[in-house]
Design a protein around this motif. Structure first.
Motif, PDB file in Angstrom:
ATOM      1  N   ILE A  84    -157.514  28.584  45.859  1.00  0.00           N
ATOM      2  CA  ILE A  84    -157.414  27.389  46.696  1.00  0.00           C
ATOM      3  C   ILE A  84    -156.014  27.394  47.300  1.00  0.00           C
ATOM      4  CG2 ILE A  84    -157.654  24.893  46.805  1.00  0.00           C
ATOM      5  CD1 ILE A  84    -158.999  25.148  43.958  1.00  0.00           C
ATOM      6  N   PHE A  85    -155.942  27.496  48.621  1.00  0.00           N
ATOM      7  CA  PHE A  85    -154.660  27.517  49.324  1.00  0.00           C
ATOM      8  C   PHE A  85    -154.444  26.134  49.926  1.00  0.00           C
ATOM      9  CE2 PHE A  85    -151.705  28.780  52.708  1.00  0.00           C
ATOM     10  CZ  PHE A  85    -150.838  29.566  51.978  1.00  0.00           C
ATOM     11  N   LEU A  86    -153.270  25.538  49.674  1.00  0.00           N
ATOM     12  CA  LEU A  86    -153.034  24.133  50.011  1.00  0.00           C
ATOM     13  C   LEU A  86    -151.752  23.917  50.802  1.00  0.00           C
ATOM     14  CD1 LEU A  86    -153.818  23.302  46.381  1.00  0.00           C
ATOM     15  CD2 LEU A  86    -155.143  22.298  48.233  1.00  0.00           C
ATOM     16  N   PRO A  87    -151.764  22.915  51.714  1.00  0.00           N
ATOM     17  CA  PRO A  87    -150.547  22.549  52.448  1.00  0.00           C
ATOM     18  C   PRO A  87    -149.750  21.502  51.663  1.00  0.00           C
ATOM     19  CG  PRO A  87    -152.409  21.364  53.375  1.00  0.00           C
ATOM     20  CD  PRO A  87    -152.944  22.238  52.259  1.00  0.00           C
ATOM     21  N   LEU A 131    -150.103  16.349  49.420  1.00  0.00           N
ATOM     22  CA  LEU A 131    -150.460  17.307  50.468  1.00  0.00           C
ATOM     23  C   LEU A 131    -150.167  16.691  51.824  1.00  0.00           C
ATOM     24  CD1 LEU A 131    -153.943  18.369  49.037  1.00  0.00           C
ATOM     25  CD2 LEU A 131    -151.750  19.509  48.682  1.00  0.00           C
ATOM     26  N   HIS A 132    -149.772  17.527  52.787  1.00  0.00           N
ATOM     27  CA  HIS A 132    -149.573  17.043  54.154  1.00  0.00           C
ATOM     28  C   HIS A 132    -150.658  17.629  55.045  1.00  0.00           C
ATOM     29  CE1 HIS A 132    -147.859  20.772  55.804  1.00  0.00           C
ATOM     30  NE2 HIS A 132    -147.239  20.910  54.652  1.00  0.00           N
ATOM     31  N   SER A 133    -150.606  17.325  56.323  1.00  0.00           N
ATOM     32  CA  SER A 133    -151.668  17.767  57.232  1.00  0.00           C
ATOM     33  C   SER A 133    -151.732  19.290  57.313  1.00  0.00           C
ATOM     34  CB  SER A 133    -151.470  17.172  58.623  1.00  0.00           C
ATOM     35  OG  SER A 133    -150.285  17.652  59.193  1.00  0.00           O
ATOM     36  N   GLY A 134    -152.934  19.785  57.403  1.00  0.00           N
ATOM     37  CA  GLY A 134    -153.179  21.222  57.465  1.00  0.00           C
ATOM     38  C   GLY A 134    -154.583  21.504  56.983  1.00  0.00           C
ATOM     39  N   ASP A 135    -154.808  22.716  56.517  1.00  0.00           N
ATOM     40  CA  ASP A 135    -156.123  23.129  56.042  1.00  0.00           C
ATOM     41  C   ASP A 135    -156.065  23.496  54.567  1.00  0.00           C
ATOM     42  OD1 ASP A 135    -157.270  22.889  58.546  1.00  0.00           O
ATOM     43  OD2 ASP A 135    -157.070  25.010  59.034  1.00  0.00           O
ATOM     44  N   ILE A 136    -157.064  23.039  53.816  1.00  0.00           N
ATOM     45  CA  ILE A 136    -157.305  23.557  52.482  1.00  0.00           C
ATOM     46  C   ILE A 136    -158.202  24.767  52.691  1.00  0.00           C
ATOM     47  CG2 ILE A 136    -158.418  23.138  50.261  1.00  0.00           C
ATOM     48  CD1 ILE A 136    -157.841  20.129  50.729  1.00  0.00           C
ATOM     49  N   VAL A 137    -157.829  25.913  52.139  1.00  0.00           N
ATOM     50  CA  VAL A 137    -158.614  27.132  52.306  1.00  0.00           C
ATOM     51  C   VAL A 137    -159.154  27.540  50.937  1.00  0.00           C
ATOM     52  CG1 VAL A 137    -158.632  29.513  53.123  1.00  0.00           C
ATOM     53  CG2 VAL A 137    -157.150  27.832  54.241  1.00  0.00           C
ATOM     54  N   PRO A 174    -160.027  20.823  57.017  1.00  0.00           N
ATOM     55  CA  PRO A 174    -158.849  20.199  57.624  1.00  0.00           C
ATOM     56  C   PRO A 174    -158.584  18.820  57.010  1.00  0.00           C
ATOM     57  CG  PRO A 174    -160.708  20.125  59.129  1.00  0.00           C
ATOM     58  CD  PRO A 174    -161.162  20.866  57.918  1.00  0.00           C
ATOM     59  N   ILE A 175    -157.297  18.536  56.756  1.00  0.00           N
ATOM     60  CA  ILE A 175    -156.922  17.236  56.192  1.00  0.00           C
ATOM     61  C   ILE A 175    -155.720  16.661  56.929  1.00  0.00           C
ATOM     62  CG2 ILE A 175    -157.815  17.841  53.911  1.00  0.00           C
ATOM     63  CD1 ILE A 175    -154.838  18.075  53.000  1.00  0.00           C
ATOM     64  N   LYS A 176    -155.557  15.336  56.852  1.00  0.00           N
ATOM     65  CA  LYS A 176    -154.367  14.666  57.386  1.00  0.00           C
ATOM     66  C   LYS A 176    -153.304  14.556  56.309  1.00  0.00           C
ATOM     67  CE  LYS A 176    -156.754  11.957  60.848  1.00  0.00           C
ATOM     68  NZ  LYS A 176    -157.179  10.627  61.260  1.00  0.00           N
ATOM     69  N   LYS A 177    -153.732  14.162  55.105  1.00  0.00           N
ATOM     70  CA  LYS A 177    -152.847  14.102  53.946  1.00  0.00           C
ATOM     71  C   LYS A 177    -153.704  13.910  52.710  1.00  0.00           C
ATOM     72  CE  LYS A 177    -151.904   9.183  54.546  1.00  0.00           C
ATOM     73  NZ  LYS A 177    -150.880   8.182  54.670  1.00  0.00           N
ATOM     74  N   VAL A 222    -159.180  18.348  41.344  1.00  0.00           N
ATOM     75  CA  VAL A 222    -159.709  17.253  42.147  1.00  0.00           C
ATOM     76  C   VAL A 222    -158.697  17.003  43.254  1.00  0.00           C
ATOM     77  CG1 VAL A 222    -160.394  14.834  42.197  1.00  0.00           C
ATOM     78  CG2 VAL A 222    -160.907  16.230  40.190  1.00  0.00           C
ATOM     79  N   ILE A 223    -159.192  17.013  44.485  1.00  0.00           N
ATOM     80  CA  ILE A 223    -158.328  16.783  45.637  1.00  0.00           C
ATOM     81  C   ILE A 223    -158.841  15.560  46.377  1.00  0.00           C
ATOM     82  CG2 ILE A 223    -157.367  17.755  47.753  1.00  0.00           C
ATOM     83  CD1 ILE A 223    -158.020  20.543  46.629  1.00  0.00           C
ATOM     84  N   LEU A 224    -157.970  14.563  46.534  1.00  0.00           N
ATOM     85  CA  LEU A 224    -158.296  13.354  47.295  1.00  0.00           C
ATOM     86  C   LEU A 224    -157.640  13.501  48.652  1.00  0.00           C
ATOM     87  CD1 LEU A 224    -157.521  10.763  44.484  1.00  0.00           C
ATOM     88  CD2 LEU A 224    -159.729  11.788  45.050  1.00  0.00           C
ATOM     89  N   VAL A 225    -158.431  13.345  49.734  1.00  0.00           N
ATOM     90  CA  VAL A 225    -157.908  13.620  51.071  1.00  0.00           C
ATOM     91  C   VAL A 225    -158.253  12.512  52.058  1.00  0.00           C
ATOM     92  CG1 VAL A 225    -158.042  16.114  50.769  1.00  0.00           C
ATOM     93  CG2 VAL A 225    -159.934  14.924  51.834  1.00  0.00           C
ATOM     94  N   GLU A 226    -157.473  12.505  53.122  1.00  0.00           N
ATOM     95  CA  GLU A 226    -157.765  11.730  54.309  1.00  0.00           C
ATOM     96  C   GLU A 226    -158.093  12.748  55.375  1.00  0.00           C
ATOM     97  OE1 GLU A 226    -155.052   8.984  56.730  1.00  0.00           O
ATOM     98  OE2 GLU A 226    -154.933   8.245  54.669  1.00  0.00           O
ATOM     99  N   GLU A 227    -159.284  12.678  55.946  1.00  0.00           N
ATOM    100  CA  GLU A 227    -159.682  13.667  56.960  1.00  0.00           C
ATOM    101  C   GLU A 227    -159.322  13.204  58.352  1.00  0.00           C
ATOM    102  OE1 GLU A 227    -163.365  16.232  55.770  1.00  0.00           O
ATOM    103  OE2 GLU A 227    -163.884  14.122  55.665  1.00  0.00           O
TER     104      GLU A 227
END
Length: 76
Positions: A21-24, A43-49, A57-60, A71-76
């Motif tokens: 899992i690659f994360l920003p 996490l900041h804006s970018g892509d989780i790969v 893609p996520i905003k944060k 577990v990853i909580l995101v804003e898309e």
């Protein structure tokens, strides 16, 4: 293998297993592999790969990873 859940306030975005899992991260990009040390990070804006192919893609957001369960909580 890592058990992965990516959630936003409305739905489950991704659920399954992963080898990588690659994360920003807020301090820079980083990768989670099996048996990673416990971590909680913003996490900041970018892509989780996921597994070098699936992009989310996520905003944060934030991640909690412990005992090969992430577990990853995101804003898309």
């Amino acid at each position: 293998m890592i058990q992965l859940k990516v959630l936003n306030p409305k739905r489950v975005v991704y659920e399954g297993t992963a080898e990588s899992i690659f994360l920003p991260g807020d301090k820079g990009e980083f990768e989670i592999l099996a048996h990673h040390a416990p971590i909680i990070s913003l996490l900041h804006s970018g892509d989780i790969v996921v597994d070098w192919k699936d992009r989310i893609p996520i905003k944060k957001g934030m991640i909690k990873c412990l005992n090969n369960e992430c577990v990853i909580l995101v804003e898309e």
